[in-house]
Design an enzyme around this catalytic site. Sequence first.
Site, mmCIF file in Angstrom:
data_model
loop_
_atom_site.group_PDB
_atom_site.id
_atom_site.type_symbol
_atom_site.label_atom_id
_atom_site.label_comp_id
_atom_site.label_asym_id
_atom_site.label_seq_id
_atom_site.Cartn_x
_atom_site.Cartn_y
_atom_site.Cartn_z
ATOM 1 N N HIS A 122 28.824 -14.839 16.847
ATOM 2 C CA HIS A 122 28.099 -15.908 16.135
ATOM 3 C C HIS A 122 26.699 -16.227 16.664
ATOM 4 O O HIS A 122 25.974 -16.982 16.026
ATOM 5 C CB HIS A 122 28.950 -17.184 16.043
ATOM 6 N N HIS A 123 26.306 -15.631 17.802
ATOM 7 C CA HIS A 123 24.928 -15.843 18.268
ATOM 8 C C HIS A 123 23.962 -14.782 17.718
ATOM 9 O O HIS A 123 22.762 -14.874 17.929
ATOM 10 C CB HIS A 123 24.860 -15.829 19.801
ATOM 11 N N ALA A 124 24.483 -13.760 17.083
ATOM 12 C CA ALA A 124 23.623 -12.684 16.573
ATOM 13 C C ALA A 124 23.031 -13.082 15.225
ATOM 14 O O ALA A 124 23.751 -13.279 14.249
ATOM 15 C CB ALA A 124 24.414 -11.383 16.448
#
Length: 349
Positions: A122-124
Amino acid sequence: MLVVYDSRHRLHADPQLRHPENPSRTIKVIEALIKSEVSSQLSFVGVREPEEEVLLLVHDPEYVEYVKKESSRGFHYIDPDTYVNEHTYLISASYMTTTYYVTLDSLSSREAALVVPRPGGHHAGRSGRALGAPTLGFCIFNYAAVASAALLKKTDKVLIIDFDAHHGNGTQEIFWDDGRVVHVDIHQEGIYPGTGDVLDVGSGAGEGKMINIPVSAGAGDETYMWVLEEIIKKLVEVFKPGALVVSAGFDAHLNDPLTSLAVTKITYRNIGAYLGELLARNEVMSVVSVVEGGYGEGLVPGVINYVNGLLTRSKHPNDVKAIPAGLRKRVKDSLKSNLSRYWGIEIRT
Ligand SMILES: [Zn+2]
């Protein structure tokens, strides 16, 4: 429940296995799922070979090429938090491709899906680091985003719930001005990636659709139950999503070494039970959950309780009051005014 898992994930590892994001996390989760009381309701799905068109639904071609190239160079850090090795591209891209197709399958079978990938996603953002974050936070490609992209083929209303302790900045950036996706993100304020302020609400068609709930260190079940009762349930009634994606990180757990929150299995069980109800009542076509973070003892009981809740639709026997104990006044006031302004929802604080 369809469960996406590929034992080749073990190949994505740092040589000394000292990094918190290492193969033992997923190995333990899968072992526990197989031994769990709901194991007969799980159908394991192996991964497919990567299809680049699927990655390009949510990532830029330059970023896909960058990951491929870095991965081909063997083990090294691409930023101070995030490593790759010669297997990373294949593993993360295979999980992406499979997440996409399994999400489509889950829509036709009306069966929940659980993706157990490595690393998390989810940080990409579209081209890597998102919304000014300092690093990729262990992530390579964004599975929750590609699941949402699959759902958007069949509905124009997708709700993403992200209860990982860290803000899902990559997912939020990808759908920032999309308008078809509502993203509710509860996370610890002040920690990596430093994004997700309550005043960040999206823009253009997405204005009001990014709902950020930064909570203070020490926040636990009471706070999370308040978010479930006052925000998520009320939003579902008004937005009426066609399907749901959950970025299910378990690092908000009391014992997680990377964060300072105090969530227990009660929260994971109760959120799962609510989502299982929505699916059973046909209020949504699908619930696709992606395991994100979770680096301590909370990961395994977290996943097991969440999956149990989803499949049995029964809440944890211990009752927890829903009160916004771990929210600053500024956050409560801003949530109150944003939810009223954009959604006509009145929340109790
Ligand atoms: Zn996290």
